[in-house]
Design a protein around this motif. Structure first.
Motif, PDB file in Angstrom:
ATOM      1  N   ALA A 140      10.481 -26.456  15.845  1.00  0.00           N
ATOM      2  CA  ALA A 140       9.965 -25.137  16.198  1.00  0.00           C
ATOM      3  C   ALA A 140       8.988 -24.680  15.127  1.00  0.00           C
ATOM      4  O   ALA A 140       9.389 -24.414  13.995  1.00  0.00           O
ATOM      5  N   GLY A 141       7.710 -24.625  15.497  1.00  0.00           N
ATOM      6  CA  GLY A 141       6.715 -24.175  14.539  1.00  0.00           C
ATOM      7  C   GLY A 141       5.439 -24.963  14.630  1.00  0.00           C
ATOM      8  O   GLY A 141       5.003 -25.390  15.710  1.00  0.00           O
ATOM      9  N   VAL A 142       4.835 -25.186  13.459  1.00  0.00           N
ATOM     10  CA  VAL A 142       3.516 -25.803  13.418  1.00  0.00           C
ATOM     11  C   VAL A 142       3.535 -27.221  13.996  1.00  0.00           C
ATOM     12  O   VAL A 142       2.548 -27.682  14.571  1.00  0.00           O
ATOM     13  N   ASP A 143       4.667 -27.924  13.886  1.00  0.00           N
ATOM     14  CA  ASP A 143       4.723 -29.283  14.416  1.00  0.00           C
ATOM     15  C   ASP A 143       4.740 -29.303  15.941  1.00  0.00           C
ATOM     16  O   ASP A 143       4.225 -30.231  16.567  1.00  0.00           O
ATOM     17  N   ALA A 144       5.320 -28.270  16.554  1.00  0.00           N
ATOM     18  CA  ALA A 144       5.259 -28.180  18.015  1.00  0.00           C
ATOM     19  C   ALA A 144       3.822 -27.965  18.467  1.00  0.00           C
ATOM     20  O   ALA A 144       3.373 -28.550  19.460  1.00  0.00           O
ATOM     21  N   LEU A 145       3.097 -27.132  17.725  1.00  0.00           N
ATOM     22  CA  LEU A 145       1.682 -26.927  18.029  1.00  0.00           C
ATOM     23  C   LEU A 145       0.889 -28.204  17.780  1.00  0.00           C
ATOM     24  O   LEU A 145       0.013 -28.582  18.572  1.00  0.00           O
ATOM     25  N   PRO A 267       6.217 -21.609  19.241  1.00  0.00           N
ATOM     26  CA  PRO A 267       6.492 -22.710  20.167  1.00  0.00           C
ATOM     27  C   PRO A 267       7.524 -23.682  19.606  1.00  0.00           C
ATOM     28  O   PRO A 267       7.660 -23.834  18.392  1.00  0.00           O
ATOM     29  N   TYR A 268       8.264 -24.296  20.511  1.00  0.00           N
ATOM     30  CA  TYR A 268       9.122 -25.398  20.093  1.00  0.00           C
ATOM     31  C   TYR A 268       8.930 -26.553  21.057  1.00  0.00           C
ATOM     32  O   TYR A 268       8.489 -26.387  22.195  1.00  0.00           O
ATOM     33  N   GLY A 269       9.266 -27.757  20.570  1.00  0.00           N
ATOM     34  CA  GLY A 269       9.181 -28.960  21.390  1.00  0.00           C
ATOM     35  C   GLY A 269      10.380 -29.838  21.121  1.00  0.00           C
ATOM     36  O   GLY A 269      11.187 -29.574  20.215  1.00  0.00           O
ATOM     37  N   ALA A 270      10.510 -30.888  21.931  1.00  0.00           N
ATOM     38  CA  ALA A 270      11.605 -31.835  21.761  1.00  0.00           C
ATOM     39  C   ALA A 270      11.160 -33.199  22.261  1.00  0.00           C
ATOM     40  O   ALA A 270      10.642 -33.306  23.376  1.00  0.00           O
ATOM     41  N   ASP A 271      11.325 -34.209  21.419  1.00  0.00           N
ATOM     42  CA  ASP A 271      10.992 -35.589  21.807  1.00  0.00           C
ATOM     43  C   ASP A 271       9.587 -35.712  22.385  1.00  0.00           C
ATOM     44  O   ASP A 271       9.316 -36.531  23.262  1.00  0.00           O
ATOM     45  N   GLY A 272       8.668 -34.882  21.902  1.00  0.00           N
ATOM     46  CA  GLY A 272       7.285 -35.005  22.326  1.00  0.00           C
ATOM     47  C   GLY A 272       6.989 -34.491  23.711  1.00  0.00           C
ATOM     48  O   GLY A 272       5.866 -34.622  24.185  1.00  0.00           O
ATOM     49  N   GLU A 273       7.978 -33.878  24.382  1.00  0.00           N
ATOM     50  CA  GLU A 273       7.768 -33.490  25.778  1.00  0.00           C
ATOM     51  C   GLU A 273       8.062 -32.021  26.057  1.00  0.00           C
ATOM     52  O   GLU A 273       7.231 -31.325  26.605  1.00  0.00           O
TER      53      GLU A 273
END
Length: 301
Positions: A140-145, A267-273
């Motif tokens: 959750a954060g800059v890596d999700a972006l 934003p948040y992400g998970a497993d690139g999807e």
């Protein structure tokens, strides 16, 4: 002899997941295994194929990247169906955590002869996704972006797309104020990201959580605090080795249930999807999914 159903993401790695399967399929069939191949037209379609194959008692092979592995692994979690991975994406981070060989002959040997060994999964709960299950990490954060930008960078491959996405994200990111609750204990955090990691790797080989293990029943929570942008670029480079965890700007906790909230839309992400906006709650599901791998040879950063 094992019966396999390979579920292929035709667009994995901006090429064709089928290409990664060709040599491997010949080796499996020559050894006497039965292999059927199914092509998916979406992640939801791939999950349906995997569930149906599992109901027929077949070993399911996820052919693609981390999104495919996480999506199919999540669909099979708790069912007892055995999963095998055929890395064919840009990142392949969960396959890396399992120590899966790149050589087709070695991978075929593992798929044919390794005993299924359980791995933990991550249950993701939010207003948008209700309950979904993934394998590697929730960030959750800059890596999700950055991951969103990487997915848009179709002209770049592998780690280059993630690095370019990271640079683009960092230049526009404002530190966020988070509230991170780990097993009931609240932690205030202002910074760039919060990562709940089952796997040590994300973002195409970046060692975000060196202490994370896929079979220890815990998640590693990595929080990167606000820092000068110049230092953050240094931290990005240290993700190659995991050296960032020794810096005072980085805090690592461990737990079984984590809730991540923020005072602004993050934003948040998970497993690139999976893509959505905080808040989100994640929980480890210990020994949830039998996978073909050899724990003794898995990477131990």
């Amino acid at each position: 002899m094992r019966q396999f159903t390979a579920v292929v993401n035709p667009t994995a790695g901006d090429s064709t997941g089928a290409a990664s399967l060709l040599h491997l399929a010949r080796l499996l069939r020559e050894a006497g295994a039965e292999l059927e191949t199914e092509y998916s037209n979406s992640l939801a379609h791939a999950q349906d194929i995997a569930r149906q194959a599992g109901e027929r008692g077949r070993v399911v092979l996820a052919v693609g990247g981390d999104g495919m592995a996480g999506g199919i692994g999540g669909a099979l979690s708790g069912t007892g169906t055995v999963l095998g991975l055929v890395p064919a994406g840009r990142g392949n981070d969960f396959a890396r955590a399992l120590g899966l060989p790149a050589d087709p002959a070695a991978l075929a040997d593992l798929l044919l002869h390794a005993e299924p060994s359980p791995v933990d999964t991550i249950e993701v709960e939010s207003a948008v996704h209700h309950r979904t299950v993934v394998l590697g990490s929730v960030y959750a954060g800059v890596d999700a972006l950055a991951n969103r930008h990487a997915n848009e960078a179709r002209l770049l491959r592998g780690s280059a797309s993630y690095y370019a996405g990271g640079l683009r994200a960092v230049t526009t990111w404002r530190p966020a104020d988070y509230r991170v609750t780990v097993d009931g204990e609240e932690h205030a955090h202002r910074g760039y990201t919060v990562v709940a990691a089952n796997s040590p790797y994300y973002g195409s080989g970046r060692l975000i959580a060196p202490g994370a293990r896929v079979d220890d029943g815990l998640l590693d929570i990595v929080m990167i605090r606000e820092a000068p942008r110049r230092l953050f670029f240094t931290l990005m480079n240290e993700l190659k080795t995991g050296g960032h965890v020794h810096r005072p700007e980085v805090r690592v906790l461990r737990g079984k249930e984590i809730r991540i909230e923020a005072t602004r839309p993050v934003p948040y992400g998970a497993d690139g999807e999976v893509e959505a906006t905080l808040p989100v709650t994640v929980r480890v599901r210990p020994a949830d999914l039998p996978v073909l791998w050899r724990p003794a040879t898995a990477e131990r950063p």
